[in-house]
Design a protein around this motif. Structure first.
Motif, PDB file in Angstrom:
ATOM      1  N   UNK A  66      68.231 -43.343 -27.694  1.00  0.00           N
ATOM      2  CA  UNK A  66      67.358 -42.916 -28.779  1.00  0.00           C
ATOM      3  C   UNK A  66      67.708 -41.498 -29.215  1.00  0.00           C
ATOM      4  N   UNK A  67      67.225 -41.138 -30.388  1.00  0.00           N
ATOM      5  CA  UNK A  67      67.237 -39.751 -30.844  1.00  0.00           C
ATOM      6  C   UNK A  67      65.810 -39.231 -30.752  1.00  0.00           C
ATOM      7  N   UNK A  68      65.622 -38.090 -30.097  1.00  0.00           N
ATOM      8  CA  UNK A  68      64.327 -37.427 -30.070  1.00  0.00           C
ATOM      9  C   UNK A  68      64.299 -36.332 -31.119  1.00  0.00           C
ATOM     10  N   UNK A  69      63.285 -36.347 -31.975  1.00  0.00           N
ATOM     11  CA  UNK A  69      63.192 -35.422 -33.110  1.00  0.00           C
ATOM     12  C   UNK A  69      62.042 -34.449 -32.879  1.00  0.00           C
ATOM     13  N   UNK A  70      62.344 -33.193 -32.639  1.00  0.00           N
ATOM     14  CA  UNK A  70      61.309 -32.210 -32.337  1.00  0.00           C
ATOM     15  C   UNK A  70      60.363 -32.007 -33.517  1.00  0.00           C
TER      16      UNK A  70
END
Length: 529
Positions: free
Chosen positions: A287-291
């Motif tokens: 996954x990509x975690x988006x702050x």
């Protein structure tokens, strides 16, 4: 455990094209090449990385374990049996007699109680696994206690689904450490953490010989292991991050197993009669975690646009060929309630429309922290290319996994490419990290993925709490399906793939076990022809 092996060995792809004569590793030594730079600590109460938990599974006895043939079932480990009170609040474990630690000390229920207590008292990354059952620094010694040398009693605060609590004990935090040995190295009240982070105090089939961070990990067999001594007297794991280097070492016979070959390498060895390939689907997602601290990434339109700016099929078919399938929800296939919804695909036009609606038609610049292994860098570069087509300048910041993980866990990353494996074989493991965050402040005690990305999921936190108390399996599954749909549509995660683990072995290596989770990859049954 040895009687389980007959049904466990995976199908292999054998090759037909000969190559030159090669070297051979010692008959009683297993040598692997693996990217193990993610290891930060060897303390079971602190470790939370893939490589470290695999080490844990091969060197420590846990109270209970998954049945590798059927991970929906549990079997005894350090505890040979257990009972549950009628009200569902008290669990009583009977310890297996005769287990000895590497120090020579006998294992007792006091060691088991101490091991679980220190997870809470140290309050490191995996502490939330136990903390969710109502334990804290003030009550843990009362709630988790040994009533005699053979009996461990644990009192939880709610009548949870029993499989949920027991499955948590199959994770790394269920490892039993040698209380006397650990406390002999305590400094300034750290419960031995400073020492155990690079040393060993277990009773498992292998013991730590040496760990050199970023270089190698070596183990020695426990000749007195209660379930039989391993055939391999030594295990040497070399930190080799480059897939091409792993392939060369495997072909030369300098290693027995290559753990991280990429698509090109696997294709090039498939016709080699001296090598066989093993695969096993895993409970892990990429996954990509988006702050949500980033002013651009906190815009829901931007988050949705980014979900249309990943070439899911292209990455799956090429970069991850054979090692991942497109999967966009937080529960992997094989878990109760898993959803297979995949509404997103690469759609530059749709992404541009959403960015226009967000007032960002000219794009923006953002950074991504990336582990500098072949596959992860290739994924980052693919994403960088497709995002550029929508005017987004994605700056890649490579680093070893210890660097990138530490930064991510401190909420200092804009974007992070993550590989998340369930901490235990229960849907709550992923629901409680992707959809649960009771305290979004920087000094929160619980730090799930939602927290790392500074996201408050609102009512989903309460819904996750409700789902884990639901004992009707069908109702519980429906609750998790609803949560997955909400995170899919509104969460700051671009979930992309479910992982298939691939290992490449010399043809004379037998009985290496790839389990359903990353801490159930076992070395103790390995033999060589």
């Amino acid at each position: 455990m040895r009687k389980l092996i007959a049904g466990l060995i995976m199908g292999t792809a054998l090759a037909t094209t000969p190559i030159v004569a090669m070297a051979q590793t010692p008959k009683d030594t297993l040598v692997m090449a693996n990217a193990i730079d993610d290891i930060i600590s060897l303390d079971p109460a602190e470790m939370f990385e893939f490589s470290a938990t695999e080490y844990n599974g091969n060197t420590y006895d846990r109270l209970i374990e998954l049945d590798i043939k059927d991970p929906t079932k549990l079997v005894g480990g350090a505890a040979e049996s257990w009972t549950i009170s009628d009200d569902g609040l008290t669990y009583t474990f009977k310890m297996r007699p005769g287990i000895k630690f590497a120090s020579g000390n006998s294992m007792t229920a006091q060691d088991a109680a101490f091991s679980l207590q220190r997870v809470i008292l140290l309050d490191k990354s995996p502490a939330f696994i136990l903390g969710q059952f109502g334990f804290d620094a003030e009550n843990v010694k009362d709630k988790i206690r040994a009533t005699d040398d053979d009996t461990l009693v644990i009192e939880v605060n709610k009548p949870f689904a029993p499989s949920f609590f027991l499955n948590c004990l199959t994770s790394m935090i269920g490892a039993v450490v040698d209380q006397k040995e650990v406390l002999a190295h305590e400094e300034n009240g750290d419960l031995g953490n400073g020492w155990l982070s690079s040393h060993y105090a277990g009773s498992g089939p292998f013991a730590l010989k040496n760990w050199t961070a970023g270089q190698s990990l070596s183990l020695v067999a426990n000749e007195n292991y209660w379930d039989g001594a391993p055939a391999m007297k030594r295990v040497i794991i070399r930190n080799v991050k480059e897939a091409a280097s792993q392939q060369l070492l495997l072909e030369k016979g300098d290693i027995d197993i290559a753990r991280n070959l990429e698509a090109d390498q696997i294709a090039s060895i498939k016709d080699n009669p001296d090598i066989k390939i093993m695969k096993r689907g895993k409970g892990a997602v990429w996954y990509l975690g988006l702050s949500q601290k980033n002013k651009y990434l906190s815009n829901p339109k931007v988050v949705e646009a980014l979900k249309y700016l990943v070439d899911y099929k292209g990455i799956s078919d090429t970069i991850m060929a054979g090692r991942a399938t497109v999967h966009q929800t937080f529960l992997p296939n094989g878990f109760l309630g898993a959803s297979n919804e995949t509404p997103y695909s690469l759609n530059i036009e749709k992404a541009n429309e959403l960015l226009d609606e967000a007032g960002l038609s000219d794009g923006f610049t953002v950074t991504i922290d990336t582990r500098n292994t072949t596959a992860v860098m290739a994924m980052a570069q693919s994403i960088q290319s497709t995002w550029a087509q929508a005017g987004i300048n994605l700056e890649i910041i490579p680093g070893d996994n210890k660097q990138t993980l530490t930064k991510y866990r401190a909420r200092q990353s804009d974007i992070y490419i993550g590989r998340w494996g369930a901490d235990y074989q229960d849907p709550h493991s992923n629901a409680s990290t992707f959809a649960w965050n009771p305290d979004n402040s920087d000094d929160a005690s619980a730090k799930p993925l939602a927290w790392r990305n500074s996201w408050n999921p609102g009512d989903m936190t309460q819904e996750v709490d409700a789902a884990v108390l639901e004992r009707d399996s069908a109702k519980r599954a429906a609750m998790y399906q609803d949560l997955q749909d909400k995170v899919l549509k509104t969460g700051p995660f671009v979930i992309m793939f479910q992982e298939t683990e691939v290992s490449s072995l010399r043809a004379n290596v037998n009985n290496f076990i790839l389990g359903p989770s990353f801490d159930t990859n076992f070395y103790r049954f390995v033999t060589k022809d």
